[in-house]
Design an enzyme around this catalytic site. Structure first.
Site, PDB file in Angstrom:
ATOM      1  N   ILE A 179      25.041  -6.379 -11.338  1.00  0.00           N
ATOM      2  CA  ILE A 179      24.737  -7.005 -12.140  1.00  0.00           C
ATOM      3  C   ILE A 179      25.766  -7.436 -13.565  1.00  0.00           C
ATOM      4  CG2 ILE A 179      22.658  -7.855 -11.034  1.00  0.00           C
ATOM      5  CD1 ILE A 179      20.963  -7.272 -13.977  1.00  0.00           C
ATOM      6  N   VAL A 213      11.855  -4.685 -26.017  1.00  0.00           N
ATOM      7  CA  VAL A 213      12.778  -5.894 -26.215  1.00  0.00           C
ATOM      8  C   VAL A 213      13.659  -6.808 -24.948  1.00  0.00           C
ATOM      9  CG1 VAL A 213      14.584  -7.459 -28.163  1.00  0.00           C
ATOM     10  CG2 VAL A 213      12.895  -5.682 -28.794  1.00  0.00           C
ATOM     11  N   ARG A 265       5.165   3.537  -8.963  1.00  0.00           N
ATOM     12  CA  ARG A 265       6.210   5.337  -8.828  1.00  0.00           C
ATOM     13  C   ARG A 265       7.421   4.746  -8.924  1.00  0.00           C
ATOM     14  NH1 ARG A 265       0.303   5.823  -7.878  1.00  0.00           N
ATOM     15  NH2 ARG A 265       1.567   5.790  -5.490  1.00  0.00           N
ATOM     16  N   THR A 266       8.323   5.371  -9.587  1.00  0.00           N
ATOM     17  CA  THR A 266       9.406   5.448  -9.139  1.00  0.00           C
ATOM     18  C   THR A 266      10.485   5.660 -10.085  1.00  0.00           C
ATOM     19  OG1 THR A 266      10.215   2.915 -10.960  1.00  0.00           O
ATOM     20  CG2 THR A 266       9.056   2.345  -8.653  1.00  0.00           C
ATOM     21  N   LYS A 314      14.387   7.029 -20.026  1.00  0.00           N
ATOM     22  CA  LYS A 314      12.978   7.956 -20.362  1.00  0.00           C
ATOM     23  C   LYS A 314      13.095   7.958 -21.649  1.00  0.00           C
ATOM     24  CE  LYS A 314      13.913   8.986 -16.003  1.00  0.00           C
ATOM     25  NZ  LYS A 314      12.813   7.703 -15.379  1.00  0.00           N
ATOM     26  N   LYS A 372      12.984  -6.571 -22.155  1.00  0.00           N
ATOM     27  CA  LYS A 372      11.890  -7.778 -21.626  1.00  0.00           C
ATOM     28  C   LYS A 372      11.412  -8.876 -21.695  1.00  0.00           C
ATOM     29  CE  LYS A 372      11.988  -5.289 -17.745  1.00  0.00           C
ATOM     30  NZ  LYS A 372      13.270  -6.191 -16.003  1.00  0.00           N
ATOM     31  N   TYR A 427      13.648  -1.400 -24.547  1.00  0.00           N
ATOM     32  CA  TYR A 427      13.508  -1.924 -22.705  1.00  0.00           C
ATOM     33  C   TYR A 427      11.968  -2.809 -23.392  1.00  0.00           C
ATOM     34  CZ  TYR A 427      11.425  -2.047 -18.113  1.00  0.00           C
ATOM     35  OH  TYR A 427      10.208  -2.383 -17.169  1.00  0.00           O
TER      36      TYR A 427
END
Length: 276
Positions: free
Chosen positions: A63, A195, A231-232, A95, A197, A193
């Site tokens: 993407i 912002v 859980r990923t 992270k 979203k 992250y």
């Protein structure tokens, strides 16, 4: 040209995307495309599902790469004459302990999560067939990040008249503000992250409005959702939901029955509309 219905899930060689493909293979009557940046990882993921007796198809998609998006667009147009279900799941997150400078985290995170998702929509939304379903996977992080914005920014992001261009301007401004180390002074929260979203959730609200204006009779439903803490590789092993549980709300929205007139332009988690 095939008149078989077709579904596409972005970023689906692992994690929630992979679980969404698995569920759609079981519940969607038509072809389901698993997509990945890396064809060998994508084919591996397809093989795993084939071992479960499922039959996903594969198409390369990055993407972040407009050429890749357009190749998928042309393929869908040529082979199916359009698209029935689009799940925009692809996304990235640094992270918590990552030492990459915040300005770089902001630029990289928004490039994929907001601008990449927007590019997919620009190219693929015109292909959506009547009664199509579009699901933009956002996050509850968008709500908490919204709460961390200045009142002025909150008003803009909650506006029912904000345009896509205005949203793009705001997302670009966040990245620029982080480079100048003035993002907090300018009313932004300290989460790239979150912002990114906010961008996905607000983009979904705008897109739903546009569909109402331009294609009201086509009964297309478009929503944003939060899959939950899953859980990923992204969220880690402490998270409370399995990927299959995380897939539940996106799959529910992807398979809304043809006689449904909603939800549309909403933000949902656990199959429930949340206020924005």
């Amino acid at each position: 040209m095939s008149d078989v219905p077709v579904a596409v899930v972005t970023g689906s060689n692992k994690g929630i995307g992979f679980a969404i493909v698995r569920a759609l293979c079981k519940q969607f009557r038509g072809d389901v495309y698993l997509t990945a940046r890396d064809p060998s990882r994508g084919q591996e993921a397809v093989a795993k599902l084939q071992e479960e007796g499922l039959h996903p198809l594969f198409h390369q998609l990055d993407i972040d790469d407009l050429q890749s998006i357009r190749a998928l667009r042309d393929f869908l147009k040529e082979k199916y004459g359009g698209l029935n279900v689009l799940v925009n799941n692809a996304g990235i997150a640094f992270k918590v302990r990552d030492t990459t400078p915040f300005a770089i985290q902001a630029e990289v995170t928004l490039k994929t999560n907001f601008f990449g998702t927007r590019n997919i929509c620009t190219e693929l939304l015109p292909l959506m067939k009547p009664y199509g379903r579009v699901v933009n996977v956002s996050s509850m992080a968008s709500s908490s990040a919204l709460g961390g914005c200045s009142r002025e920014l909150q008003q803009k992001f909650r506006s029912d008249t904000i345009t896509e261009d205005e949203l793009v301007e705001l997302m670009t401004k966040f990245v620029e503000d982080t480079k100048k180390s003035v993002h907090e002074k300018e009313g932004w929260p300290n989460t790239a992250y979150g912002v990114s979203k906010i961008g996905v959730t607000v983009l979904s609200r705008i897109q739903a409005r546009m569909l109402n204006e331009k294609r009201k009779g086509d009964h297309i439903l478009l929503n944003a959702c939060c899959p939950g803490w899953v859980r990923t590789d992204m969220a880690g092993p402490q998270a409370t939901k399995s990927p299959d549980e995380g897939a539940e709300t996106p799959v529910y929205l992807a398979l809304l029955p043809s006689d449904a007139d909603g939800p549309h332009g909403q933000f949902l988690s656990n199959k429930t509309i949340r206020s924005w």
